[in-house]
Design an enzyme around this catalytic site. Structure first.
Site, PDB file in Angstrom:
ATOM      1  N   LYS B  26       0.837  -1.201   0.000  1.00 53.78           N
ATOM      2  CA  LYS B  26       0.000   0.000   0.000  1.00 53.78           C
ATOM      3  C   LYS B  26       0.875   1.254   0.000  1.00 53.78           C
ATOM      4  O   LYS B  26       0.675   2.168  -0.814  1.00 53.78           O
ATOM      5  CB  LYS B  26      -0.916  -0.008   1.230  1.00 53.78           C
ATOM      6  CG  LYS B  26      -2.019   1.029   1.190  1.00 53.78           C
ATOM      7  CD  LYS B  26      -2.807   1.093   2.495  1.00 53.78           C
ATOM      8  CE  LYS B  26      -3.497  -0.203   2.858  1.00 53.78           C
ATOM      9  NZ  LYS B  26      -4.866  -0.333   2.407  1.00 53.78           N
ATOM     10  N   ARG B  96      -3.365   2.845   8.456  1.00 55.81           N
ATOM     11  CA  ARG B  96      -3.604   1.527   7.859  1.00 55.81           C
ATOM     12  C   ARG B  96      -2.331   0.687   7.822  1.00 55.81           C
ATOM     13  O   ARG B  96      -1.243   1.218   7.618  1.00 55.81           O
ATOM     14  CB  ARG B  96      -4.059   1.669   6.403  1.00 55.81           C
ATOM     15  CG  ARG B  96      -5.422   2.266   6.218  1.00 55.81           C
ATOM     16  CD  ARG B  96      -5.618   2.546   4.726  1.00 55.81           C
ATOM     17  NE  ARG B  96      -6.688   3.489   4.491  1.00 55.81           N
ATOM     18  CZ  ARG B  96      -7.903   3.123   4.063  1.00 55.81           C
ATOM     19  NH1 ARG B  96      -8.180   1.870   3.820  1.00 55.81           N
ATOM     20  NH2 ARG B  96      -8.822   4.042   3.872  1.00 55.81           N
ATOM     21  N   GLY B 105      -7.575  -7.882   4.453  1.00 56.10           N
ATOM     22  CA  GLY B 105      -8.390  -7.813   5.662  1.00 56.10           C
ATOM     23  C   GLY B 105      -7.749  -8.424   6.880  1.00 56.10           C
ATOM     24  O   GLY B 105      -8.373  -8.522   7.936  1.00 56.10           O
ATOM     25  N   MET B 107      -5.100  -7.413   8.594  1.00 56.06           N
ATOM     26  CA  MET B 107      -4.547  -6.513   9.608  1.00 56.06           C
ATOM     27  C   MET B 107      -5.422  -5.281   9.780  1.00 56.06           C
ATOM     28  O   MET B 107      -6.445  -5.128   9.135  1.00 56.06           O
ATOM     29  CB  MET B 107      -3.105  -6.178   9.255  1.00 56.06           C
ATOM     30  CG  MET B 107      -2.233  -7.429   9.441  1.00 56.06           C
ATOM     31  SD  MET B 107      -0.554  -7.131   8.987  1.00 56.06           S
ATOM     32  CE  MET B 107      -0.735  -6.495   7.342  1.00 56.06           C
ATOM     33  N   ARG B 340      -2.546  -1.938  -6.477  1.00 57.08           N
ATOM     34  CA  ARG B 340      -1.662  -3.099  -6.318  1.00 57.08           C
ATOM     35  C   ARG B 340      -1.931  -4.053  -7.469  1.00 57.08           C
ATOM     36  O   ARG B 340      -2.973  -3.965  -8.125  1.00 57.08           O
ATOM     37  CB  ARG B 340      -1.919  -3.786  -4.973  1.00 57.08           C
ATOM     38  CG  ARG B 340      -3.335  -4.270  -4.820  1.00 57.08           C
ATOM     39  CD  ARG B 340      -3.585  -4.845  -3.448  1.00 57.08           C
ATOM     40  NE  ARG B 340      -4.986  -5.251  -3.343  1.00 57.08           N
ATOM     41  CZ  ARG B 340      -5.581  -5.581  -2.212  1.00 57.08           C
ATOM     42  NH1 ARG B 340      -4.917  -5.518  -1.080  1.00 57.08           N
ATOM     43  NH2 ARG B 340      -6.847  -5.963  -2.190  1.00 57.08           N
ATOM     44  N   HIS B 461     -14.418  -9.798   0.677  1.00 58.77           N
ATOM     45  CA  HIS B 461     -13.374 -10.598   1.319  1.00 58.77           C
ATOM     46  C   HIS B 461     -13.363 -12.028   0.802  1.00 58.77           C
ATOM     47  O   HIS B 461     -12.320 -12.571   0.427  1.00 58.77           O
ATOM     48  CB  HIS B 461     -13.596 -10.575   2.843  1.00 58.77           C
ATOM     49  CG  HIS B 461     -12.647 -11.457   3.584  1.00 58.77           C
ATOM     50  ND1 HIS B 461     -12.956 -12.752   3.955  1.00 58.77           N
ATOM     51  CD2 HIS B 461     -11.381 -11.241   3.991  1.00 58.77           C
ATOM     52  CE1 HIS B 461     -11.923 -13.285   4.584  1.00 58.77           C
ATOM     53  NE2 HIS B 461     -10.949 -12.385   4.623  1.00 58.77           N
ATOM     54  N   ARG B 567       7.770 -47.374 -11.537  1.00 56.28           N
ATOM     55  CA  ARG B 567       7.888 -48.267 -10.370  1.00 56.28           C
ATOM     56  C   ARG B 567       7.351 -49.638 -10.735  1.00 56.28           C
ATOM     57  O   ARG B 567       6.137 -49.793 -10.900  1.00 56.28           O
ATOM     58  CB  ARG B 567       7.100 -47.689  -9.189  1.00 56.28           C
ATOM     59  CG  ARG B 567       7.796 -46.526  -8.512  1.00 56.28           C
ATOM     60  CD  ARG B 567       6.814 -45.674  -7.750  1.00 56.28           C
ATOM     61  NE  ARG B 567       5.900 -45.036  -8.704  1.00 56.28           N
ATOM     62  CZ  ARG B 567       5.361 -43.836  -8.543  1.00 56.28           C
ATOM     63  NH1 ARG B 567       5.612 -43.141  -7.469  1.00 56.28           N
ATOM     64  NH2 ARG B 567       4.556 -43.341  -9.459  1.00 56.28           N
ATOM     65  N   SER B 777      19.467 -40.709 -10.200  1.00 57.12           N
ATOM     66  CA  SER B 777      18.172 -40.058 -10.037  1.00 57.12           C
ATOM     67  C   SER B 777      17.958 -39.881  -8.536  1.00 57.12           C
ATOM     68  O   SER B 777      17.949 -40.856  -7.790  1.00 57.12           O
ATOM     69  CB  SER B 777      17.065 -40.915 -10.640  1.00 57.12           C
ATOM     70  OG  SER B 777      15.827 -40.290 -10.434  1.00 57.12           O
ATOM     71  N   GLY B 779      16.244 -39.803  -5.345  1.00 55.47           N
ATOM     72  CA  GLY B 779      14.971 -40.221  -4.749  1.00 55.47           C
ATOM     73  C   GLY B 779      14.805 -39.380  -3.498  1.00 55.47           C
ATOM     74  O   GLY B 779      15.162 -39.796  -2.411  1.00 55.47           O
ATOM     75  N   ASP B 782      12.954 -40.582   0.012  1.00 62.21           N
ATOM     76  CA  ASP B 782      13.726 -41.351   0.980  1.00 62.21           C
ATOM     77  C   ASP B 782      14.951 -40.579   1.441  1.00 62.21           C
ATOM     78  O   ASP B 782      15.362 -40.695   2.590  1.00 62.21           O
ATOM     79  CB  ASP B 782      14.131 -42.707   0.386  1.00 62.21           C
ATOM     80  CG  ASP B 782      12.962 -43.676   0.412  1.00 62.21           C
ATOM     81  OD1 ASP B 782      11.870 -43.244   0.815  1.00 62.21           O
ATOM     82  OD2 ASP B 782      13.138 -44.832   0.032  1.00 62.21           O
ATOM     83  N   CYS B 847      13.451 -37.807  -8.956  1.00 60.69           N
ATOM     84  CA  CYS B 847      12.171 -38.473  -9.177  1.00 60.69           C
ATOM     85  C   CYS B 847      11.334 -38.551  -7.909  1.00 60.69           C
ATOM     86  O   CYS B 847      10.366 -39.286  -7.862  1.00 60.69           O
ATOM     87  CB  CYS B 847      12.380 -39.856  -9.772  1.00 60.69           C
ATOM     88  SG  CYS B 847      13.255 -40.975  -8.688  1.00 60.69           S
ATOM     89  N   TYR B 867      17.201 -33.360 -15.632  1.00 63.26           N
ATOM     90  CA  TYR B 867      15.740 -33.371 -15.706  1.00 63.26           C
ATOM     91  C   TYR B 867      15.122 -33.502 -14.321  1.00 63.26           C
ATOM     92  O   TYR B 867      15.794 -33.891 -13.370  1.00 63.26           O
ATOM     93  CB  TYR B 867      15.240 -34.523 -16.592  1.00 63.26           C
ATOM     94  CG  TYR B 867      15.487 -35.888 -16.024  1.00 63.26           C
ATOM     95  CD1 TYR B 867      14.573 -36.463 -15.129  1.00 63.26           C
ATOM     96  CD2 TYR B 867      16.621 -36.600 -16.353  1.00 63.26           C
ATOM     97  CE1 TYR B 867      14.805 -37.708 -14.583  1.00 63.26           C
ATOM     98  CE2 TYR B 867      16.868 -37.856 -15.809  1.00 63.26           C
ATOM     99  CZ  TYR B 867      15.955 -38.404 -14.919  1.00 63.26           C
ATOM    100  OH  TYR B 867      16.191 -39.637 -14.364  1.00 63.26           O
TER     101      TYR B 867
END
Lengths: 904, 904
Positions: B26, B96, B105, B107, B340, B461, B567, B777, B779, B782, B847, B867
């Site tokens: 603001k 404000r 809304g 604050m 804004r 709101h 998998r 890759s 994981g 885990d 992955c 990737y």
């Protein structure tokens, strides 16, 4: 071009005594003995590198090795004036294995090689002893058939027995030349029948067959097992020693013996050994005939004995350590066949090391280096309780034998190595009883509590192997009449069946019926001397893991310099001062866990406070002047609640709540992976009131002790942290309680707040965590579990395959026993570096099981940790390992640097 | 000295539009609008740094701030020619909040500050409107009492209602000046009674009270909750804007409005907004009165509207983005109170971004930057199925409202935010129905499927908050008669009770009774345009996690460039082509697990082979020309066996074995911590035959596809490795099978062998593992579990505390959703560096679930991965995030470097 073959003879040798890795222990010893002018038959050693090449190239010999062997053989023929296979004056050789680490009897030997139908006549002619020549020949044929060709030994022995029966004789010595000739023919027919080929007459073919068999024996099952049990790794393979034969069995002026430059049992400086008249070397080790003592030999052949005494003195001076030697006397002439550093009992190791320092043979650092960590462990092995009723003892005495390895052992009798393994597997403690042991038995010997044999001396297979392990052993107990088939033995008129209890006293060589009470041994005076030297030499401090005043006191006796890990949760289970009151504590912690509001939890915690405070007071007093690191509550809460319905009902009744309430809470607390669950400092984050009670107990106890002039140095440790912010919350919670109590008591009480580093993330972010933590303690149990993704509780299903060289062989050792320095160690190195970069005076220790493992202690020294913490009984081991690490570091520093240090 | 206060007014401003972090949105907007010559009331902004100081110093204002405020106030008085508290010509100000990120809304605001018993008379005099003056005054007293002093709002409203009852009026507008005076007196008495002090008359005291209240509101529960839900972190605090009051409620020539430079729902380039005649700003946002559309305003006040149109054009050109503006008209004069960047629906975001590129307002890179990853996710939110029977639909129609946020939602009706949270907690899907929503409701709004309000417009709101979340929302549905007490509502003559199902159509603003079928939305044309631009800009490839041909095809549609994780174990459970035949596969895998010999296992595996091969063929075909990474069997075997006795009996029967056999095996396979147990490649080490079958299925499928001219690029991936030697065993096992099949088929088939990096040890030793593995890759599921020692299944018990800013607040976000870059990320960085040092062309991907998380994708881009792999529906999100990461990197590179790069 690499050299594969190393010659030795007539005072010169291509090899050296410190080239054990290349030539094996035997080869290096022969070369060195030749160099220093001892009487050694000539020969040559094919290196372990050749063996390594053999295995890496589909069992093919390296190029060039054949030519080198031929050249060495020609040189040997020139020196001896004999020729391999010569019908007049044949050269005979022994072909023996020998690796860098002694593996008694594990690998193969072929004697009398070079004999065939023609050369045997040459031997008969030159010795004038046909019987001897054919005896040697039949021994060779038998060894070659079994060792090189792999025919079953029993079948050949069967034929020997049959022949003796035909001749109506009992002993081998009664067999005539004709008898041996018959047997040789019989053996050869059997060989032809089994292999479809004639027994090799060509000595060259015999030699290469023997060399191949020695290489092959490196990977034989028993050898692999032995290396696994002994944790021998990193060797290239076995060397092959081809040496001119000398004969101890040419008559009563010949013989063979094994001796030690000092007594390997007591460590006393006396010449010690066994001698067999008219025998070949293997007969002593096999333990089939019980030999005479050296003193006896001194009387019988004083000239040879005097020469041997000189050899003894020279070798010990040369090697600066107790030597284990093999020798043969051929027609009154002494030949040294082997020398190596002798195995010894733990007590002997201490005694010799201290004596040799006094004799100025070695320095204190050498002495400390000589002690194996396992020696200490074994030193504390139990003995039969001294105050046992002597009359009762006498009644239980079954037999007397030779005290091969001291200590005591109680177990159930088994008569085979296989039974020993099977019984142990199902949780039984056994004593392995054999007429004699052979290399095939090592698996069973390893698991047995103790070993008892009917034959053999202190240098027999059983004695040598058991001594290496510090395992209680009685040999040569000829009063035993063992019946393998009936699974029983008789002694002193009593029958002992498989499964009956017996007790061995290895120090006295006694065998008792039943289970005798065992107690703590008296430590040899040299122990204190050596440990003092070790303490002077080490840089790393050694603390202990102790949860009770009793353990703390015990650990101080063992030389602990503080507590590195005091697990407070054990105090919730047991009242160590008044065990009968343990239930009060248990009930309070259970009430706390079952509480549904903070207020109710605090009420239950208030009941625990006095218990914890009292325990801490006891521990602080035991550690007067030494730091005490106290870890706050760590295990998941469900561990404190009963899981069986019945016990849940009982608990519900006591607490006046419903059993459903208890069951529901147990269910709530159940976790799929408790190891990675709601535990450690996560409990303190969720339930700050637990932390508050524990800190209160610690600080109140410290204040009380200080008032009584006890010097307290409390270190409060938060487990399982992983973040600076988390650590900050814990630290602030801790200090808030502590400062308030200290201010109220108007005292000065220094204390530290730190953390365990037991998660990879904590190690990775050690730099930021050290902003808050004043000390780190590596919890390497959990750090290993998380870094490797290995649950210690579950790994039994596959970890053995990972460690077993014969299966996957991925790890050199169990990472829960010896630190995984490559992985876990890398994290530790990082954490130390980052932590100290933030806080240069950061105190860093280790409190996992690894703190008592010598290899791991060495690594901790390298990392520059301040201390290791071990269980009370492992404290001396850690002290020794720390000293050895410091000595090694000094030695390394003296060495010229080869390359830039590859460490990160 | 730090500057705390920034002035703006009459065309000049100390602040700037891009200083949002310092001045809040603001404050920055007011400064910028002032600078570019828009009509903005003068004022000043107290910076967020002051708020930060406030919280870091025990709620004390920074030194010097007070003087700066006084100076700015003096300047404001000079500019306006009014004085705070002046009895003749008083200055009134609004106070404000305003942080860097919009928190609608959340604050506090205090209006009409500066009024007291004397200055109110000045206002009455200068406006000639006593009623207005006292109305303003009573509003101030009420706001001050509740916001600053914290008195309960209800009590004050009670008094207002009582007063109106006394006067016999219904509406506020009917209350006279006398009535307001009465009420003010009443309020002040209440204030005195509750606080023991008089209501502050001193405008300085009022001002400082208001400033403190605004700062205080930053940590109010609702604000903290909002930031948590929105994942807003890293802000310093709120700024405080003190601005000269302008009044939209001085009569019908006054008013207040909120407008957007384009339609925030559709993205269309039309001027869009709401206007309330004779009202103060808060009235629009509160949604209590339903406002008029801007077109209506254009008719009523064409001059002001034309001015507003110019402001709209100027602001959009200036900010190069759609703006959300607040304005007030005071007696025909326009004042801009805020601008804004406007929140928008996902479809609008795409549409505007594409349009603005076409309009040359922004570039393609800007356009791609403008799309939020969540926009894509929300774009795929379901809609009511288009082919639903329209007649049936009509019958179910309950009511029509305003289409605030498009999409569709089905859920059970609840009438309070608290119920929404409770019902959701127990697994219900709910629609939150309210007369209007208020900031206190955000928790319930966040968990609801959709939001329905009886009042309010598109700028209320409910609409603003729901739009920010892309959550289906219908507002202003005035046909609803809600009875909170009876937990029910009426609409179209029907009664809907709490718990009854309704369906919202947010795109059309319709409310239906019951559960309507939902379907996939039609994507806006701009979606394809934007994604094409994103693909052109990104460096990171995007693959998908897919286990079935169906998923693979879906992922291709979503733009996946290969499979990063297939998998294989899912294939053991389900036959995706013929689901009714799934039991055949299940039985075969169960038979394999229950087998007691390798032969029996191989027999069972042979049954699985054709199933796996067929699935692989389908997947390869779907991915024609793209790589497919197949992970070999990963989960612990017990997951494939039934744990209930009944099912075990069934299985035993089918396999012709005893139920005890099944139960025993289940027991054997039980693990304390299965996450760290016998799984992943450890299965292949123990049971190489499983690996062999799986490799065979892959390679045979690949060969068959190749024959059909499908381009196959198989990548065989071993899970859970931790050591080079282990990897070598797996690799050799894989190649042995593959090479044999390839040789036999006489084809050329390139394939790669690699590994997941999902244990800390694997990451630490990546350099040596890369000697064997051709690709990595990560994981990260885990890897996060092990690095942090956090079980994903169990962390629910404490992880929320760790993430909740109001509790421990240790982590900024859930590490299973967004990568823990500090800890896990450090390991990844190390592994990439070490891995590529060994193998420069090492292909590295990710992955875990994190592959579809925008923040994590950005981190992967930074790390230089090849990737990321995400679930099919997250593929476009990953594509966008990858493009944004590339753009940001380019922007960073252009920036002048401040310091040496601190990254390791």
């Amino acid at each position: 071009m690499k050299k594969w073959v190393y010659f030795f003879g007539v005072g010169k040798a291509e090899g050296r005594g410190d080239w054990k890795d290349l030539l094996g222990g035997k080869g290096a010893g022969l070369a060195e003995m030749t160099r220093i002018g001892l009487p050694v038959p000539a020969g040559f050693t094919i290196s372990t590198e050749a063996c390594d090449h053999f295995y890496k190239n589909g069992r093919k010999h390296p190029p060039g090795m054949r030519q080198e062997v031929t050249k060495a053989l020609t040189r040997l023929e020139r020196i001896t004036g004999k020729k391999l296979g010569d019908p007049q004056n044949p050269l005979l050789v022994s072909v023996r294995s020998g690796s860098a680490r002694s593996m008694p009897g594990m690998m193969e030997t072929i004697l009398n090689l070079g004999l065939n139908d023609r050369s045997v006549q040459g031997i008969a002619g030159s010795t004038g002893n046909e019987r001897f020549a054919y005896d040697a020949y039949r021994r060779f044929v038998q060894m070659y058939s079994t060792v090189v060709t792999g025919l079953p030994k029993e079948h050949l022995e069967e034929r020997l027995r049959a022949m003796k029966q035909r001749l109506g004789v009992k002993e081998d010595t009664q067999v005539s030349a004709v008898g041996w000739k018959d047997l040789i023919r019989d053996y050869k027919e059997y060989f032809q029948e089994k292999t479809g080929a004639a027994f090799p007459e060509d000595p060259q073919e015999q030699l290469w067959g023997a060399i191949g068999a020695v290489f092959g024996s490196w990977m034989a099952e028993k050898a692999v097992t032995y290396r696994r049990v002994e944790k021998i790794t990193g060797l290239l393979g076995t060397a092959v020693n081809v040496v001119q034969m000398v004969f101890g069995n040419t008559g009563d002026n010949s013989g063979t013996g094994v001796c030690f430059t000092r007594d390997p049992s007591s460590g006393e400086k006396i010449f010690y050994g066994d001698y067999l008249v008219n025998a070949q070397g293997e007969d002593v080790v096999a333990g089939i005939r019980t030999p005479m003592h050296l003193e006896e030999m001194a009387k019988r052949m004083p000239r040879v004995y005097a020469q041997l005494e000189k050899v003894r003195a020279k070798l010990e001076r040369h090697y600066r350590d107790m030597q284990d030697m093999e020798f043969t006397v051929e027609d009154g002439k002494l030949y040294m066949l082997q020398t190596r550093t002798g195995k010894r009992t733990p007590a002997a190791a201490f005694c010799m090391a201290a004596d040799m320092v006094r004799e100025k043979l070695i320095g204190k650092e050498d002495a400390v280096q000589r002690i194996q960590p396992a020696d200490i462990e074994r030193l504390f092995y139990p003995v039969i309780k001294a105050n046992a009723d002597t009359d009762g003892l006498a009644k239980k005495l079954l037999a007397r034998g030779i005290n091969a390895v001291p200590g005591a052992a109680v177990g159930k009798v088994v008569f085979s190595a296989q039974s020993a393994e099977e019984w142990t597997e199902r949780g039984e403690k056994v004593i392995l009883v054999r007429r004699e042991t052979s290399p095939e038995d090592v698996g069973g010997m390893a698991v047995a509590q103790g070993i008892l044999t009917a034959t053999g001396g202190k240098t027999s297979h059983a004695a040598v192997v058991a001594r290496g392990w510090g395992k209680c052993c009685v040999v040569g107990c000829d009063a035993l009449d063992i019946d393998y088939n009936a699974h029983q033995m008789q002694a002193g008129g009593r029958v002992i069946r498989e499964g009956d209890w017996i007790t061995l006293d290895g120090s006295e060589g006694l065998v008792y019926q039943g289970q005798l009470p065992l107690g703590n041994p008296t430590l040899p005076p040299a122990y204190a001397t050596l440990m003092k030297w070790a303490d002077e030499l080490r840089r790393l401090r050694v603390r202990t893991n102790a949860d009770t005043p009793q353990d703390a006191r015990k650990a101080r006796e063992m030389g602990a310099e503080g507590i590195g890990l005091c697990r407070t949760e054990h105090m919730f289970f047991t009242d160590f001062e008044q065990p009968e009151k343990s239930h009060e504590r248990q009930l309070a912690i259970q009430e706390m866990i079952l509480a549904e509001t903070r207020e109710a939890r605090e009420k239950a915690l208030a009941k625990l406070l006095p218990f914890q405070r009292r325990d801490f007071i006891g521990i602080f007093k035991a550690m007067d002047g030494y730091p005490v690191t106290i870890r706050l509550l760590d295990p998941p809460l469900h561990e404190f609640l009963p899981h069986e319905r019945e016990k849940q009902e009982e608990l519900a009744k006591k607490l006046g709540i419903t059993v459903e309430h208890v069951a529901r809470r147990v269910e709530q607390l159940h976790e799929a992976n408790p190891m990675l669950g709601h535990r450690g400092c996560r409990l303190a984050i969720t339930y700050p009131e637990i932390l508050e009670m524990q800190v209160r107990a610690i600080i109140e106890a410290a204040i009380e002790c200080q008032r009584e002039k006890v010097k307290v140095i409390p270190e409060i440790m938060h487990p399982l942290t992983l973040d600076e912010k988390e650590m900050r919350i814990l630290e602030q919670g801790t200090r808030r309680v502590a400062e308030e109590l200290i201010a109220k008591a108007k005292v000065k009480l220094p204390y530290a707040v730190g953390t365990m580093i037991e998660l990879p993330r904590a190690a990775l972010l050690a730099g930021s965590i050290a902003k808050v933590a004043e000390f780190f303690s590596f919890g390497t149990n959990d750090l290993t579990q998380t870094t490797m993704g290995l649950s210690r509780d579950d790994a039994g299903r596959f970890l053995p395959d990972y460690v077993d060289e014969k299966k996957a062989g991925i790890f050199a050792s169990d990472p829960f026993q010896s630190l995984d320095t490559a992985g876990v160690g890398l994290l530790m190195r990082w954490a130390v570096k980052e932590g100290r970069a933030t806080r240069p005076n950061l105190k860093v220790g280790i409190c996992g099981e690894h703190g008592g493992d010598p290899e791991s202690v060495k690594f901790c020294h390298e990392l520059g940790l301040n201390y290791v913490s071990a269980s009370p009984f492992r404290v001396p081991i850690a002290r020794l390992a720390a000293a050895q690490a410091a000595i090694q570091e000094k030695l390394e520093a003296k060495k010229p640097k080869k390359k830039a240090n590859g460490k990160r």
